[in-house]
Design a protein around this motif. Structure first.
Motif, PDB file in Angstrom:
ATOM      1  N   PHE A   1      -4.874 -15.375  -3.657  1.00 21.47           N
ATOM      2  CA  PHE A   1      -3.783 -14.835  -2.846  1.00 21.47           C
ATOM      3  C   PHE A   1      -4.311 -13.847  -1.811  1.00 21.47           C
ATOM      4  O   PHE A   1      -3.989 -13.932  -0.624  1.00 21.47           O
ATOM      5  CB  PHE A   1      -2.740 -14.151  -3.726  1.00 21.47           C
ATOM      6  CG  PHE A   1      -1.709 -13.381  -2.947  1.00 21.47           C
ATOM      7  CD1 PHE A   1      -0.676 -14.044  -2.294  1.00 21.47           C
ATOM      8  CD2 PHE A   1      -1.779 -11.988  -2.850  1.00 21.47           C
ATOM      9  CE1 PHE A   1       0.274 -13.332  -1.560  1.00 21.47           C
ATOM     10  CE2 PHE A   1      -0.840 -11.278  -2.132  1.00 21.47           C
ATOM     11  CZ  PHE A   1       0.193 -11.948  -1.476  1.00 21.47           C
ATOM     12  N   TYR A   2      -5.133 -12.908  -2.251  1.00 21.88           N
ATOM     13  CA  TYR A   2      -5.663 -11.895  -1.331  1.00 21.88           C
ATOM     14  C   TYR A   2      -6.598 -12.525  -0.302  1.00 21.88           C
ATOM     15  O   TYR A   2      -6.635 -12.098   0.854  1.00 21.88           O
ATOM     16  CB  TYR A   2      -6.389 -10.806  -2.119  1.00 21.88           C
ATOM     17  CG  TYR A   2      -5.451 -10.011  -2.993  1.00 21.88           C
ATOM     18  CD1 TYR A   2      -4.494  -9.171  -2.440  1.00 21.88           C
ATOM     19  CD2 TYR A   2      -5.492 -10.128  -4.372  1.00 21.88           C
ATOM     20  CE1 TYR A   2      -3.611  -8.451  -3.239  1.00 21.88           C
ATOM     21  CE2 TYR A   2      -4.619  -9.415  -5.180  1.00 21.88           C
ATOM     22  CZ  TYR A   2      -3.681  -8.589  -4.610  1.00 21.88           C
ATOM     23  OH  TYR A   2      -2.805  -7.887  -5.397  1.00 21.88           O
TER      24      TYR A   2
ATOM     25  N   TYR B   1      -0.626  -4.084   4.435  1.00 17.94           N
ATOM     26  CA  TYR B   1       0.167  -4.765   3.411  1.00 17.94           C
ATOM     27  C   TYR B   1      -0.709  -5.169   2.227  1.00 17.94           C
ATOM     28  O   TYR B   1      -0.287  -5.061   1.070  1.00 17.94           O
ATOM     29  CB  TYR B   1       0.848  -6.001   4.001  1.00 17.94           C
ATOM     30  CG  TYR B   1       1.401  -6.935   2.956  1.00 17.94           C
ATOM     31  CD1 TYR B   1       2.579  -6.641   2.276  1.00 17.94           C
ATOM     32  CD2 TYR B   1       0.731  -8.116   2.639  1.00 17.94           C
ATOM     33  CE1 TYR B   1       3.071  -7.487   1.300  1.00 17.94           C
ATOM     34  CE2 TYR B   1       1.223  -8.974   1.669  1.00 17.94           C
ATOM     35  CZ  TYR B   1       2.393  -8.658   0.996  1.00 17.94           C
ATOM     36  OH  TYR B   1       2.867  -9.504   0.036  1.00 17.94           O
ATOM     37  N   VAL B   2      -1.939  -5.632   2.514  1.00 17.60           N
ATOM     38  CA  VAL B   2      -2.862  -6.014   1.446  1.00 17.60           C
ATOM     39  C   VAL B   2      -3.153  -4.823   0.533  1.00 17.60           C
ATOM     40  O   VAL B   2      -3.117  -4.941  -0.700  1.00 17.60           O
ATOM     41  CB  VAL B   2      -4.181  -6.565   2.039  1.00 17.60           C
ATOM     42  CG1 VAL B   2      -5.234  -6.743   0.939  1.00 17.60           C
ATOM     43  CG2 VAL B   2      -3.934  -7.901   2.731  1.00 17.60           C
TER      44      VAL B   2
ATOM     45  N   ILE C   1      -2.219  -4.536  -3.388  1.00 16.15           N
ATOM     46  CA  ILE C   1      -3.242  -4.235  -4.392  1.00 16.15           C
ATOM     47  C   ILE C   1      -2.803  -3.060  -5.263  1.00 16.15           C
ATOM     48  O   ILE C   1      -2.974  -3.073  -6.489  1.00 16.15           O
ATOM     49  CB  ILE C   1      -4.590  -3.928  -3.699  1.00 16.15           C
ATOM     50  CG1 ILE C   1      -5.185  -5.212  -3.106  1.00 16.15           C
ATOM     51  CG2 ILE C   1      -5.580  -3.310  -4.689  1.00 16.15           C
ATOM     52  CD1 ILE C   1      -6.431  -4.984  -2.276  1.00 16.15           C
ATOM     53  N   TYR C   2      -2.228  -2.057  -4.635  1.00 15.38           N
ATOM     54  CA  TYR C   2      -1.741  -0.885  -5.363  1.00 15.38           C
ATOM     55  C   TYR C   2      -0.655  -1.281  -6.367  1.00 15.38           C
ATOM     56  O   TYR C   2      -0.670  -0.827  -7.525  1.00 15.38           O
ATOM     57  CB  TYR C   2      -1.204   0.149  -4.381  1.00 15.38           C
ATOM     58  CG  TYR C   2      -0.449   1.286  -5.017  1.00 15.38           C
ATOM     59  CD1 TYR C   2      -1.132   2.305  -5.694  1.00 15.38           C
ATOM     60  CD2 TYR C   2       0.945   1.339  -4.959  1.00 15.38           C
ATOM     61  CE1 TYR C   2      -0.431   3.353  -6.296  1.00 15.38           C
ATOM     62  CE2 TYR C   2       1.650   2.383  -5.546  1.00 15.38           C
ATOM     63  CZ  TYR C   2       0.949   3.384  -6.213  1.00 15.38           C
ATOM     64  OH  TYR C   2       1.651   4.407  -6.808  1.00 15.38           O
ATOM     65  N   LEU C   3       0.277  -2.143  -5.947  1.00  9.49           N
ATOM     66  CA  LEU C   3       1.377  -2.553  -6.816  1.00  9.49           C
ATOM     67  C   LEU C   3       0.908  -3.455  -7.950  1.00  9.49           C
ATOM     68  O   LEU C   3       1.512  -3.460  -9.034  1.00  9.49           O
ATOM     69  CB  LEU C   3       2.452  -3.273  -5.997  1.00  9.49           C
ATOM     70  CG  LEU C   3       3.238  -2.439  -4.984  1.00  9.49           C
ATOM     71  CD1 LEU C   3       4.254  -3.311  -4.259  1.00  9.49           C
ATOM     72  CD2 LEU C   3       3.947  -1.266  -5.671  1.00  9.49           C
ATOM     73  N   HIS C   4      -0.144  -4.225  -7.727  1.00  9.36           N
ATOM     74  CA  HIS C   4      -0.597  -5.214  -8.718  1.00  9.36           C
ATOM     75  C   HIS C   4      -1.965  -4.852  -9.296  1.00  9.36           C
ATOM     76  O   HIS C   4      -2.707  -5.725  -9.751  1.00  9.36           O
ATOM     77  CB  HIS C   4      -0.647  -6.605  -8.078  1.00  9.36           C
ATOM     78  CG  HIS C   4       0.681  -7.118  -7.628  1.00  9.36           C
ATOM     79  ND1 HIS C   4       1.260  -6.719  -6.445  1.00  9.36           N
ATOM     80  CD2 HIS C   4       1.560  -7.984  -8.202  1.00  9.36           C
ATOM     81  CE1 HIS C   4       2.430  -7.319  -6.301  1.00  9.36           C
ATOM     82  NE2 HIS C   4       2.643  -8.081  -7.346  1.00  9.36           N
TER      83      HIS C   4
ATOM     84  N   VAL D   1     -12.167  -7.654  -4.359  1.00  5.19           N
ATOM     85  CA  VAL D   1     -10.793  -7.402  -3.917  1.00  5.19           C
ATOM     86  C   VAL D   1     -10.650  -5.990  -3.351  1.00  5.19           C
ATOM     87  O   VAL D   1      -9.911  -5.774  -2.384  1.00  5.19           O
ATOM     88  CB  VAL D   1      -9.795  -7.618  -5.075  1.00  5.19           C
ATOM     89  CG1 VAL D   1      -8.405  -7.122  -4.701  1.00  5.19           C
ATOM     90  CG2 VAL D   1      -9.738  -9.095  -5.441  1.00  5.19           C
ATOM     91  N   LEU D   2     -11.350  -5.040  -3.939  1.00  2.00           N
ATOM     92  CA  LEU D   2     -11.234  -3.650  -3.494  1.00  2.00           C
ATOM     93  C   LEU D   2     -12.107  -3.336  -2.283  1.00  2.00           C
ATOM     94  O   LEU D   2     -11.694  -2.596  -1.386  1.00  2.00           O
ATOM     95  CB  LEU D   2     -11.606  -2.703  -4.638  1.00  2.00           C
ATOM     96  CG  LEU D   2     -10.724  -2.731  -5.889  1.00  2.00           C
ATOM     97  CD1 LEU D   2     -11.211  -1.691  -6.890  1.00  2.00           C
ATOM     98  CD2 LEU D   2      -9.260  -2.484  -5.537  1.00  2.00           C
ATOM     99  N   VAL D   3     -13.305  -3.911  -2.232  1.00  3.24           N
ATOM    100  CA  VAL D   3     -14.286  -3.519  -1.216  1.00  3.24           C
ATOM    101  C   VAL D   3     -14.173  -4.339   0.071  1.00  3.24           C
ATOM    102  O   VAL D   3     -14.161  -3.772   1.172  1.00  3.24           O
ATOM    103  CB  VAL D   3     -15.718  -3.620  -1.783  1.00  3.24           C
ATOM    104  CG1 VAL D   3     -16.752  -3.365  -0.681  1.00  3.24           C
ATOM    105  CG2 VAL D   3     -15.910  -2.633  -2.923  1.00  3.24           C
ATOM    106  N   VAL D   4     -14.087  -5.666  -0.048  1.00  6.14           N
ATOM    107  CA  VAL D   4     -14.136  -6.518   1.145  1.00  6.14           C
ATOM    108  C   VAL D   4     -13.001  -6.215   2.127  1.00  6.14           C
ATOM    109  O   VAL D   4     -13.255  -6.005   3.325  1.00  6.14           O
ATOM    110  CB  VAL D   4     -14.146  -8.009   0.752  1.00  6.14           C
ATOM    111  CG1 VAL D   4     -14.016  -8.890   1.990  1.00  6.14           C
ATOM    112  CG2 VAL D   4     -15.445  -8.342   0.018  1.00  6.14           C
TER     113      VAL D   4
END
Length: 266
Positions: free
Chosen positions: A160-161, A213-214, A218-221, A236-239
């Motif tokens: 998804f991301y 938005y991404v 990420i914060y919500l999920h 997911v956090l770095v790229v």
């Protein structure tokens, strides 16, 4: 009857081999590389017929011209695939139960493989002609993109991301068109001005607001993201964070260019 038999054989080949689950990633990457070659050659042939100044370009300019045609084709394909999977299917919908970080399908994996094929091809051309097709910032951008897309294609995690970030490729045709117009000597044309404004708007929406938005998603999920493999978790956090910094720096240059162009426009 013979044509019908061949049709069924082709469908069986696609289902049992080319689109068989274990082979989808590798087949799609190969298809992506082949499609890049086709797009490159198609740009060369089309330009030689319909743009009189193409043959007068230098060798490296013709290579970059064709390369940008190839990258535009990939951008259109992956943007369409991303919007389709996110907006028109239930794959990443809230109606589907289960962590969004582990959702994938044959179609989503296949499209990512085609994109991996493109980034492999483009990165190879950048190294081959370095630094004519791009400097260190392009190498960093393509390497991060290639690693992230290849991982999510092979693991099925975080697709998804990946697709949300890939929507940012919608800015690529405008960037390439700006280079085409400049190289063709049309820097003072109305098309150049309109393209610059479109590029500014597209970049603001797809590479600034969309990345915000991404980060919010990420914060919500985050509770779902921590369930991923540690490598996928850090991707997911770095790229997105690194790409967002690069996008912001490029956006400042675009903003400066638009202001400069508008100031000189009669």
């Amino acid at each position: 009857m013979a044509m019908t038999a061949y049709k069924y054989q082709a469908q069986a080949l696609m289902k049992d081999y080319l689109l068989a689950d274990p082979l989808v990633p590798y087949t799609s990457v190969l298809i992506g590389i082949v499609l890049c070659k086709i797009a490159y050659d198609f740009t060369r042939v089309l330009s030689s017929f319909y743009f009189k100044g193409y043959c007068s370009l230098t060798k490296i300019q013709r290579i970059e011209w064709n390369n940008r045609g190839m990258s535009s084709a990939h951008a259109i394909f992956i943007t369409a695939a991303s919007l389709y999977l996110i907006l028109l299917t239930d794959l990443f919908s809230d109606r589907v139960k289960g962590p969004i970080t582990f959702r994938n399908s044959i179609i989503s994996t296949f499209a990512l493989g085609v994109s991996v094929g493109y980034f492999i091809t483009d990165l190879a051309m950048i190294f081959w002609l370095y630094p004519s097709l791009g400097g260190l910032e392009y190498v960093l951008h393509h390497t991060l993109s290639l690693v992230a897309i290849a991982y999510t294609m092979l693991s099925g995690e975080g697709q998804f991301y990946t697709y949300v970030v890939l929507i940012s490729e919608t800015t690529t045709p405008e960037i390439n068109m700006r280079w085409f117009l400049d190289t063709a000597g049309l820097k003072k044309s109305s098309a150049y001005l309109v393209n610059g404004i479109l590029m500014f708007v597209a970049w603001l929406v797809a590479r600034i607001f969309l990345f915000m938005y991404v980060f919010y998603h990420i914060y919500l999920h985050y509770s779902q993201i921590v369930q991923m493999h540690v490598f996928g978790y850090y991707l997911v956090l770095v790229v997105p964070a690194v790409l967002f910094v690069m996008n912001t720096l490029w956006f400042m240059k675009i903003l400066k260019g638009v202001k400069k162009t508008l100031a000189k426009w009669p």
